[in-house]
Design an enzyme around this catalytic site. Structure first.
Site, PDB file in Angstrom:
ATOM      1  N   HIS A 183       0.915  -1.258   0.110  1.00 40.45           N
ATOM      2  CA  HIS A 183      -0.203  -0.041   0.070  1.00 40.45           C
ATOM      3  C   HIS A 183       0.836   1.419  -0.060  1.00 40.45           C
ATOM      4  CE1 HIS A 183      -2.274  -3.411   1.695  1.00 40.45           C
ATOM      5  NE2 HIS A 183      -3.340  -2.662   1.074  1.00 40.45           N
TER       6      HIS A 183
ATOM      7  N   HIS B  83     -28.348 -14.725  25.696  1.00 43.76           N
ATOM      8  CA  HIS B  83     -27.380 -14.601  26.780  1.00 43.76           C
ATOM      9  C   HIS B  83     -26.647 -15.942  26.873  1.00 43.76           C
ATOM     10  CE1 HIS B  83     -29.007 -10.762  27.011  1.00 43.76           C
ATOM     11  NE2 HIS B  83     -28.316 -10.203  28.098  1.00 43.76           N
TER      12      HIS B  83
ATOM     13  N   GLU C 238     -17.366  -3.987  24.831  1.00 47.98           N
ATOM     14  CA  GLU C 238     -16.923  -5.023  24.993  1.00 47.98           C
ATOM     15  C   GLU C 238     -15.554  -5.085  24.599  1.00 47.98           C
ATOM     16  OE1 GLU C 238     -19.951  -5.026  24.302  1.00 47.98           O
ATOM     17  OE2 GLU C 238     -20.892  -5.522  26.086  1.00 47.98           O
TER      18      GLU C 238
ATOM     19  N   HIS D 226      -4.246   3.488  -3.531  1.00 42.33           N
ATOM     20  CA  HIS D 226      -4.274   2.777  -1.996  1.00 42.33           C
ATOM     21  C   HIS D 226      -3.529   1.676  -2.127  1.00 42.33           C
ATOM     22  CE1 HIS D 226      -6.327   0.885   1.499  1.00 42.33           C
ATOM     23  NE2 HIS D 226      -6.152  -0.207   0.795  1.00 42.33           N
TER      24      HIS D 226
END
Ligand SMILES: Cc1ncc(C[n+]2csc(CCOP(=O)(O)OP(=O)(O)O)c2C)c(N)n1
Ligand SMILES: [Mg+2]
Length: 656
Positions: free
Chosen positions: A27, A467, A405, A258
Site C-alpha cells: 500500500h 445470553h 466489550e 491505495h
C-alpha cells in the site's frame, strides 16, 4: 519551520513506493500521503531513542492504519532502528523479513502493536494511554511521562470500534493521546463520500476531545498542531487533510494508489515529479544524516531518565512491573485459600469463586488492573475498596469500561503492551463475540490479558438464548495461543487464575458459571492439577468401563452420573478438563493415560460437541447442546436439554 523537511518526507515516499514495487504488493498511497505529518512528528515531537526501542518512558507510536506499514518501516529505517536495515526494506512482505505486510508486535523492534484490522490500533492506543496515566500515578512523573500518538485512516474512523475507543478516551480525559487522522477522503472503493458523511470533528468533540483541522502537507501547520496537541488536557484529534499517494503524478488523490504497486513507469514519473534523482532504495547521506540525528534526539533524555531510575527508591518495583514479573509472594494468600477450599468444600458459582480469588491476589499483585464492561456485579471483577481509575487521579485499579466489550478488550491489549499493568476485564461469555477481534490480536501478539467471561452456559437461566453461550467455548478453543479455562469449583478457579497470570505470552479466557456448583476438589492434591489441562478427578470403584469427561459446571453432573453407574456395578471414572490447550501441551503418555481405554467414553458440557471428539472419539457419547438454549430457570433448562447425571448415566449404559 524550515522547508528542508521536504526531502526527508520524500525519502519515506520513495522508500515506500520502491518497497511496494519490489514486492509487487502493498500500500503505497497512505505512506506517501502521511509522509509530511510523520516527518514532523518523528523529527520534532516524538520522544524516542532509536538505539533503545524498549525504553520504558518512550512515546508510543501506533500506526492504526496498518496497511500503511511502509510508513512505519521507513521511519524505523531512516531514524536508525538497528533491526530495520535497508535489506529488510527490500525484503518487504517476504517470508522471514522484519517487514511483514502489516506491522506485527514482537516481530519488529519499534512496532508497538500489531495493526491491520482497522480501528483496532486506535482502541489499543487508548489502553496504552490509560496505562501511561496509571503508571505515572503509581511511580511518579519522574519515571513515567510520555504520550501516545496514533495515525488513523478513514477506515479506522468508520469502524464501530472507533466509537467505543474515542468515547472511553474522552470520558477518561486522556490528554496525552493524540490521533492524527489521515483525512484523505479515499478508501479502497473510492471516495469516502460513497459510504460516509460523518462530521468527524463534531463526533470527536462530542466525545470530549479537542479537535483541529490542518493541511497535512503544510509543515508549519503540522508543527503548530502537534505543539497544540501536547498542551491539551483532553485527548486530541488532528484532522490532517492529505492527498493519498502524494507525488504520483497519475494516481495521487485516487483510490488507485491505495493498495497496489505503481508500476515501473509511474515510479519513474514519481521520482521525476518529486525531484528525486536517486536510484531505487538509495537514500543519499545528506538525507540519512538529519534522519539519524532525529533518531538520536531522545538519547539524552533517555540517559537522564535512566539515571533517575537508577537513583529511585522505586527502581526494583518499577523494573519488576515493567518486565512483567509477578511479585515473589503473589500467590501466598491464594495457596492458603486453596487449602481452605479443599477443607471447607464451598458450593458457589465459579464467578463467585473468581471474585474470592481476586480478593486474595489483588493486594499481592499491584500490577493487576481490573474492570468490566458494565457488568461489575455480575462478573465479580471488583475487589472491595478498590479505587476507580479515572481522571484526575489515575492511581485507581478498576476501570469502568462502560458497555464496550471490544473497546475494553482492545484497551486491555494496549495496557498489556504498554507494560507495568496486568489487565483483566469482564463481561458475559456470550459477548466474547463482541470482543473477539481483540482477543485474536492478543493471541497473535502473545500478550497477557485475562478475559473474564461469566454466565458461561444455559446455566445462566432466565435471560434466555440471546445470553446463553453455546458455540463459544468451541470457537474460542479454535483460536491459537488462547487459553480457555473452564474451572469446576473454588480450587480449580484458583488454579486457573494462577495459570492465567503465569502465562506471560498467552491471553486467557475464564469461563465462569452464573449458577451455584458443588465443590469437586475436596482433597489436597499437592500440585496445580489444572496445569495438566485434564486430569482424573475420580477413579472407578468397580473395574472401569466408562470414562466421563466434563468441564466447569458439568463436572458435578459427571460425578453424579458416576455415582449412579457405580451403584449399578458399572465402573466409571471422571476426568475434569479445565483447559483443552494445556492438555494438548502434556506429554503423549500422560494424555493417553488420562483419556484411558474404557469401553465407553462420554463427554458432558453445556455447549456444542465440536472439539470433544479429541477425548471421546467419533463414536463417543456427547451430552450437551446441539442448538440454542431457552429462557427458563437453570434447573429446568438442564432437565429440558437432558444434561443431567441421570441422562449421562443412561447414555453410557445404552452404549455399553
Ligand atoms: C477491519 C478491517 N476491515 C477491512 C479491511 C480491509 N481494508 C484495508 S485498508 C481499507 C480501506 C481503508 O481506507 P483508509 O483507512 O481511508 O485508508 P487509505 O485508503 O486512505 O489508505 C480496507 C477496507 C481491514 N484491513 N480491516
Ligand atoms: Mg483514506
Amino acid at each position: 519551520m524550515p522547508a528542508d523537511l521536504r526531502p526527508l518526507a520524500d525519502a519515506i515516499r520513495v522508500l515506500s513506493m520502491d518497497a511496494v514495487e519490489q514486492a509487487n504488493s502493498g500500500h503505497p498511497g497512505m505512506p506517501m500521503g502521511m509522509a509530511d505529518v510523520a516527518t514532523v512528528l518523528w523529527t520534532r515531537f516524538l520522544k524516542y531513542d532509536a538505539a533503545r526501542p524498549d525504553w520504558a518512558d518512550r512515546d508510543r507510536f501506533v500506526l492504526s492504519a496498518g496497511h500503511g506499514s511502509m510508513l512505519l518501516y521507513s521511519l524505523l529505517h531512516l531514524t536508525g532502528f538497528k533491526a530495520m536495515t535497508l535489506e529488510q526494506i527490500k525484503a518487504f512482505r517476504q517470508l522471514g523479513s522484519k517487514t511483514p505486510g502489516h506491522p506485527e508486535y514482537g516481530h519488529t523492534p519499534g512496532v508497538e502493536t500489531t495493526t491491520g484490522p482497522l480501528g483496532q490500533g486506535l482502541a489499543t492506543a487508548v489502553g496504552m494511554a490509560i496505562a501511561e496515566r496509571h503508571m505515572a500515578a503509581r511511580f511518579g512523573a519522574d519515571l513515567v511521562d510520555h504520550r501516545t500518538w496514533v495515525v488513523a485512516g478513514d477506515g479506522c474512523l468508520m469502524e464501530g470500534i472507533s466509537h467505543e475507543a474515542i468515547s472511553l478516551a474522552g470520558r477518561l480525559k486522556l490528554g496525552r493521546l493524540t490521533v492524527l487522522w489521515d483525512n484523505n477522503d479515499i478508501t479502497i472503493d473510492g471516495h469516502v463520500g460513497l459510504s460516509d458523511a460523518t462530521d468527524q470533528l463534531a463526533r470527536f468533540k462530542a466525545a470530549g476531545w479537542a479537535v483541529k483541522a490542518i493541511d497535512g502537507h503544510d509543515y508549519g501547520q503540522i508543527r503548530r498542531a502537534l505543539a497544540w496537541a501536547t498542551k491539551q488536557d483532553k485527548p486530541s484529534l488532528i484532522a490532517c487533510k492529505t492527498v493519498i499517494g502524494k507525488g504520483s503524478p497519475t494516481f495521487e488523490g485516487t483510490h488507485d494508489v491505495h493498495g497496489k504497486a505503481l508500476g515501473k513507469d509511474e515510479v519513474a514519473a514519481t521520482r521525476k515529479n518529486l525531484g528525486w534523482p536517486h536510484e531505487a532504495f538509495l537514500v543519499p547521506d545528506e538525507i540519512y544524516r538529519p534522519w539519524r540525528a532525529a533518531g538520536r534526539r531522545g538519547a539524552k533524555a533517555r540517559k537522564a531518565w535512566e539515571a533517575k531510575l537508577a537513583g529511585s527508591p522505586a527502581r526494583a518495583e518499577f523494573d519488576r512491573a515493567v518486565a512483567g514479573d509477578l511479585p515473589r509472594h503473589a500467590f501466598e494468600r491464594l495457596d492458603a485459600f486453596i487449602a481452605e477450599a479443599e477443607a471447607a468444600k464451598p458450593a458457589a458459582a465459579t464467578r463467585q469463586h473468581s471474585g474470592a480469588v481476586l480478593e486474595k491476589i489483588f493486594g499481592e499483585i499491584p500490577d493487576l488492573v481490573g474492570g468490566s464492561a458494565d457488568l461489575t456485579g455480575s462478573n465479580n471483577t471488583f475487589v472491595k475498596n478498590t479505587a476507580v481509575l479515572d481522571a484526575p487521579d489515575y492511581a485507581g485499579r478498576y476501570v469502568n469500561y462502560g458497555v464496550r466489550e471490544f473497546g475494553m478488550a482492545a484497551a486491555m491489549n494496549g495496557m498489556a503492551l504498554h507494560g507495568g499493568v496486568i489487565p483483566y476485564g469482564g463481561t458475559f461469555l456470550v459477548f466474547s463475540d463482541y470482543a473477539r477481534p481483540a482477543l485474536r490480536l492478543a493471541a497473535l501478539m502473545g500478550v497477557r490479558t485475562i478475559f473474564v467471561g461469566t454466565h458461561d452456559s444455559i446455566g445462566l437461566g432466565e435471560d434466555g438464548p440471546t445470553h446463553q453461550p453455546v458455540e463459544h467455548l468451541a470457537s474460542l478453543r479454535a483460536m491459537p495461543n488462547l487459553n480457555v479455562f473452564r474451572p469446576a469449583d473454588a480450587v480449580e478457579t484458583a488454579e486457573c487464575w494462577k495459570l492465567a497470570l503465569d502465562a506471560r505470552t498467552t491471553p486467557s479466557v475464564m469461563a465462569l458459571s452464573r449458577q451455584k456448583v458443588p465443590a469437586v476438589r475436596t482433597t489436597a492434591a499437592g500440585e496445580n492439577l489444572s496445569a495438566r489441562g485434564a486430569y482424573q478427578l475420580a477413579a472407578a470403584g468397580h473395574p472401569a468401563k466408562v470414562t466421563i469427561f466434563a468441564t466447569g459446571s458439568e463436572v458435578g453432573v459427571a460425578l453424579d452420573a458416576r455415582e449412579r453407574l457405580e451403584a449399578q456395578g458399572i465402573g466409571a471414572r471422571v476426568v475434569s478438563v479445565p483447559s483443552f490447550e494445556l492438555f494438548e501441551a502434556q506429554p503423549a503418555d500422560y494424555q493417553a493415560l488420562v483419556i484411558g481405554e474404557t469401553d465407553v467414553r462420554v463427554a458432558v458440557e453445556a455447549g456444542v460437541r465440536q472439539g470433544w471428539d479429541r477425548f471421546i472419539g467419533s463414536d463417543g457419547v456427547f451430552v450437551g447442546m446441539s442448538g440454542f438454549g431457552a429462557s427458563a430457570p437453570d434447573k429446568a433448562l438442564y432437565e429440558h436439554f437432558g444434561i443431567t447425571g441421570e441422562a449421562v448415566a443412561a447414555a453410557a449404559r445404552a452404549k455399553l
